[in-house]
Scaffold this motif. Structure first.
Motif, mmCIF file in Angstrom:
data_model
loop_
_atom_site.group_PDB
_atom_site.id
_atom_site.type_symbol
_atom_site.label_atom_id
_atom_site.label_comp_id
_atom_site.label_asym_id
_atom_site.label_seq_id
_atom_site.Cartn_x
_atom_site.Cartn_y
_atom_site.Cartn_z
ATOM 1 N N SER A 192 0.834 -1.198 0.000
ATOM 2 C CA SER A 192 0.000 0.000 0.000
ATOM 3 C C SER A 192 0.873 1.254 0.000
ATOM 4 C CB SER A 192 -0.904 -0.001 1.236
ATOM 5 O OG SER A 192 -0.147 0.289 2.398
ATOM 6 N N PRO A 193 0.281 2.414 -0.290
ATOM 7 C CA PRO A 193 1.061 3.662 -0.271
ATOM 8 C C PRO A 193 1.734 3.938 1.068
ATOM 9 C CG PRO A 193 -1.024 4.023 -1.388
ATOM 10 C CD PRO A 193 -1.083 2.650 -0.799
ATOM 11 N N GLU A 194 1.176 3.412 2.161
ATOM 12 C CA GLU A 194 1.769 3.609 3.480
ATOM 13 C C GLU A 194 2.851 2.579 3.795
ATOM 14 O OE1 GLU A 194 1.248 6.030 5.926
ATOM 15 O OE2 GLU A 194 0.344 7.008 4.189
ATOM 16 N N GLY A 195 3.016 1.614 2.900
ATOM 17 C CA GLY A 195 3.980 0.550 3.154
ATOM 18 C C GLY A 195 5.405 0.993 2.940
ATOM 19 N N GLY A 196 6.305 0.368 3.682
ATOM 20 C CA GLY A 196 7.717 0.687 3.581
ATOM 21 C C GLY A 196 8.483 -0.339 2.767
ATOM 22 N N ASP A 197 9.803 -0.238 2.844
ATOM 23 C CA ASP A 197 10.677 -1.124 2.075
ATOM 24 C C ASP A 197 10.961 -2.434 2.787
ATOM 25 O OD1 ASP A 197 10.825 0.921 0.222
ATOM 26 O OD2 ASP A 197 12.710 1.726 1.020
ATOM 27 N N LYS A 219 9.362 7.379 8.605
ATOM 28 C CA LYS A 219 8.964 8.789 8.493
ATOM 29 C C LYS A 219 10.057 9.719 9.016
ATOM 30 C CE LYS A 219 4.545 7.845 7.383
ATOM 31 N NZ LYS A 219 3.869 8.303 6.163
ATOM 32 N N PHE A 220 9.966 10.956 8.576
ATOM 33 C CA PHE A 220 10.715 12.032 9.218
ATOM 34 C C PHE A 220 9.751 13.193 9.412
ATOM 35 C CE2 PHE A 220 10.987 13.278 4.826
ATOM 36 C CZ PHE A 220 10.974 14.656 4.849
ATOM 37 N N TYR A 242 6.599 13.164 6.796
ATOM 38 C CA TYR A 242 6.698 12.698 5.418
ATOM 39 C C TYR A 242 7.406 11.346 5.370
ATOM 40 C CZ TYR A 242 5.430 17.455 4.071
ATOM 41 O OH TYR A 242 4.767 18.648 3.930
ATOM 42 N N ARG A 243 7.170 10.647 4.273
ATOM 43 C CA ARG A 243 7.832 9.368 4.029
ATOM 44 C C ARG A 243 9.325 9.599 3.807
ATOM 45 N NH1 ARG A 243 5.966 4.446 1.288
ATOM 46 N NH2 ARG A 243 7.766 3.315 0.499
ATOM 47 N N GLN A 297 16.861 17.573 0.182
ATOM 48 C CA GLN A 297 15.698 16.911 -0.427
ATOM 49 C C GLN A 297 14.505 16.930 0.523
ATOM 50 O OE1 GLN A 297 17.592 13.154 -1.254
ATOM 51 N NE2 GLN A 297 17.897 13.638 -3.430
ATOM 52 N N ALA A 298 14.784 16.745 1.809
ATOM 53 C CA ALA A 298 13.708 16.787 2.803
ATOM 54 C C ALA A 298 13.077 18.172 2.860
ATOM 55 C CB ALA A 298 14.250 16.397 4.171
ATOM 56 N N LEU A 299 13.907 19.220 2.752
ATOM 57 C CA LEU A 299 13.380 20.582 2.738
ATOM 58 C C LEU A 299 12.489 20.811 1.515
ATOM 59 C CD1 LEU A 299 16.549 22.617 3.824
ATOM 60 C CD2 LEU A 299 14.524 22.091 5.208
ATOM 61 N N ALA A 300 12.880 20.228 0.380
ATOM 62 C CA ALA A 300 12.077 20.365 -0.830
ATOM 63 C C ALA A 300 10.723 19.672 -0.669
ATOM 64 C CB ALA A 300 12.832 19.787 -2.022
ATOM 65 N N VAL A 301 10.720 18.496 -0.019
ATOM 66 C CA VAL A 301 9.463 17.783 0.228
ATOM 67 C C VAL A 301 8.532 18.636 1.090
ATOM 68 C CG1 VAL A 301 8.449 15.783 1.401
ATOM 69 C CG2 VAL A 301 10.442 15.484 -0.077
#
Length: 264
Positions: free
Chosen positions: A137-142, A189-190, A202-203, A212-216
């Motif tokens: 699912s979209p909430e799933g991780g690696d 998450k972070f 965010y994921r 990249q985190a700042l851009a998200v």
């Protein structure tokens, strides 16, 4: 009955039995499986029965028969031997068809689109059973956790699905067996707050950097400054450390990124 026709029927019965056995020669019977049992030229001995939790069935004339852990072919020979040893039939030809294979199922849980129990029809890999559950699912991780119990001993293995796909190394795309539990963890998450456009959680993507985190997070507000970016991070002992970071530093799971207001 004509002797030739009778012999022909016996040959046909044995041929069909061989085909059924070959199709399921590596199937192991277990609790919950539903079996259709027949004996050639003995319609009164035709029976549909469920394997009990103890791995046994009850069969006419001979009573309780242990079939758990056996292949259908072995169970056929066992029933035939018991019928002959009891003096009920001479050289009986027993056939077993597994109509429902309940024991060979895998539980797919966690962050998948269709969590549940799925039958293992033939050899299935980890990727196969994730596909049966309609994927992550979209909430799933690696990270995928595989829990397996063999001979009363339970093992746990964590597999990085994304890394396996990136590298093309499918050695961790393990074959799944009945009773396995596949659990898809929630994505890591972070958190980001302060002078950013969209403060939130965010994921965390693979090898995500601070910039990249700042851009998200939508980038800085007019009052924000890139020189005032700090991360609050818990160490393994649960102690929080406040770190001043650079743009190319990697973000770690559960990091809290704080963007300070510019003084000028």
């Amino acid at each position: 009955m004509n002797k030739f026709i009778k012999v022909l029927l016996v040959v046909q019965f044995l041929f069909l039995s061989c085909i059924a056995s070959a199709a399921k020669n590596d199937t192991v019977l277990g609790p919950g499986d539903i079996l259709k049992i027949s004996v050639f030229e003995q319609p009164d001995l035709a029976l549909e029965v469920r394997v009990s939790e103890s791995g046994t069935i009850t069969y006419p004339l001979i009573g309780e028969v242990s079939v758990g852990g056996e292949t259908p072919a072995v169970a056929e020979r066992k029933i035939a031997s018991m019928l002959e040893a009891g003096g009920f039939l001479r050289n009986p030809h027993v056939s077993i068809i597994v109509s429902q294979l309940q024991s060979l199922q895998v539980s797919v849980l966690g962050q998948v689109l269709r969590p549940g129990r799925y039958p293992l029809e033939g050899q299935r890999t980890l990727a196969d059973v994730l596909a049966l559950a309609s994927g992550v699912s979209p909430e799933g991780g690696d990270l995928i956790t595989l829990i397996r119990t063999v001979d009363g001993k339970t093992t746990r293995e964590v597999i990085d699905l994304a890394e396996m796909m990136r590298s093309g190394d499918i050695t961790h795309n393990m074959n799944i067996v009945g009773g396995d539990i596949v659990y898809v963890d929630r994505a890591q998450k972070f958190y980001i707050y302060g002078e950013v456009q969209r403060p939130s959680q965010y994921r965390l993507e693979h090898n995500m950097t601070v910039i990249q985190a700042l851009a998200v997070g939508g980038g800085l507000t007019l009052r924000g400054t890139e020189r005032g970016v700090k991360i609050k991070r818990l160490d393994k002992d649960g102690v929080t450390h406040v770190l001043k970071v650079k743009h190319d530093d990697l973000v770690q799971p559960n990091d809290v990124i704080y963007v300070q207001e510019s003084l000028f």
